[in-house]
Design an enzyme around this catalytic site. Sequence first.
Site, short mmCIF file in Angstrom:
data_model
loop_
_atom_site.label_atom_id
_atom_site.label_comp_id
_atom_site.label_asym_id
_atom_site.label_seq_id
_atom_site.Cartn_x
_atom_site.Cartn_y
_atom_site.Cartn_z
N THR A 45 0.51 -0.96 0.27
CA THR A 45 -0.08 -0.26 0.37
C THR A 45 0.80 1.11 0.29
O THR A 45 0.84 2.05 -1.06
CB THR A 45 -1.11 -0.10 0.99
OG1 THR A 45 -1.66 -1.11 1.28
CG2 THR A 45 -1.36 1.16 1.00
N TYR A 109 -13.02 -3.35 -3.11
CA TYR A 109 -13.88 -2.35 -4.47
C TYR A 109 -15.42 -3.86 -4.77
O TYR A 109 -16.25 -3.41 -4.25
CB TYR A 109 -13.93 -2.22 -5.74
CG TYR A 109 -14.90 -1.99 -6.47
CD1 TYR A 109 -15.40 -0.33 -6.54
CD2 TYR A 109 -15.79 -2.12 -7.81
CE1 TYR A 109 -16.28 0.32 -6.77
CE2 TYR A 109 -16.75 -1.93 -8.18
CZ TYR A 109 -17.13 -0.28 -7.52
OH TYR A 109 -18.17 0.15 -8.74
N ARG A 140 -8.87 -0.01 3.98
CA ARG A 140 -8.65 0.61 2.51
C ARG A 140 -9.09 -0.21 1.13
O ARG A 140 -9.99 -0.06 0.07
CB ARG A 140 -6.90 0.35 1.79
CG ARG A 140 -6.43 0.69 2.53
CD ARG A 140 -6.10 1.76 2.07
NE ARG A 140 -4.53 3.09 2.47
CZ ARG A 140 -3.76 3.94 1.60
NH1 ARG A 140 -4.41 3.92 0.78
NH2 ARG A 140 -3.06 4.40 2.79
#
Length: 295
Positions: A45, A109, A140
């Site tokens: 990340t 997502y 995240r």
Amino acid sequence: MQLRGCGTALVTPFHHDGGLDTRALTALVEWQISCGINFLVACGTTGETPTLDEAEWLEVIRIVAEAAKGRVPVLAGCTHNSTREAVNKAQKVAELKGVSGLLTANPYYNKPSQEGQFQHFQAIAKATKLPVVLYNIPGRTGTNLEPKTIARLLEHTDTIAGVKESSGNLQQITELIHLVPRTLPIFAGDDNIALAAIGVGAAGLISVASNEIPRELVKMIHCALTDDWDTARTLNAKYYELLLANFWETSPAPVKCVMAMMGRVQEHYRLPIVPVATATRERLRKLAAHLQLTV
């Protein structure tokens, strides 16, 4: 691959034109190793990996592995929200010399169920012989990898080599540590709760702040792991504000800001990451000066 201690989730240095700063990346790896870091993570990340194209992603991993020269383990970030693409990436990483294992996060997502995550991670683990470190970072990715799902994965695959737990939920981290075999290393993924996680059985920390203070965090984590809690707490107290600084704004903007003050990287980002606000920059400048980090 045996992981323990403090590992750095490396930033990815860029030039002003947005290109990879390969010289700065190589120098950063050398500095980290000279400071005693236990292992490195390329393209996590903190490395702004979602902004890299595939060729850049592979190049960053190749450079880090090549610069490390086998002196410390190198984990390659290998995450995608499509299982097919994640498997493809894992197979490409497996072809690179010097890569010790994969670090792969929740598929973002899509918000898959626990069954979806189980099948996703199982497919990645079976796609290559490389050890796999699972990376749970629900803040995240929008989905949480539960301890029972990790335990189930261990029953069906033999390449799971650890877990980076970035939920920030100490109760969940404790449950995970108690549920899986003691031989499986669990790493705190948040600098500010590293000592608490080690206190309940974690094997160390995969850190953002160790980009700035590798030697100090290696010592702090080592002291905690060897029951020298007085020294570990003293170091934690001294650097605690820096450990929190990467929560002030979206990481890795704060850590890159400080590293630029240190002369380690140029302060360039890839959109949608942008420089920290003026007030945050001043706050970071004062903190870096207080800790004597600035050049």
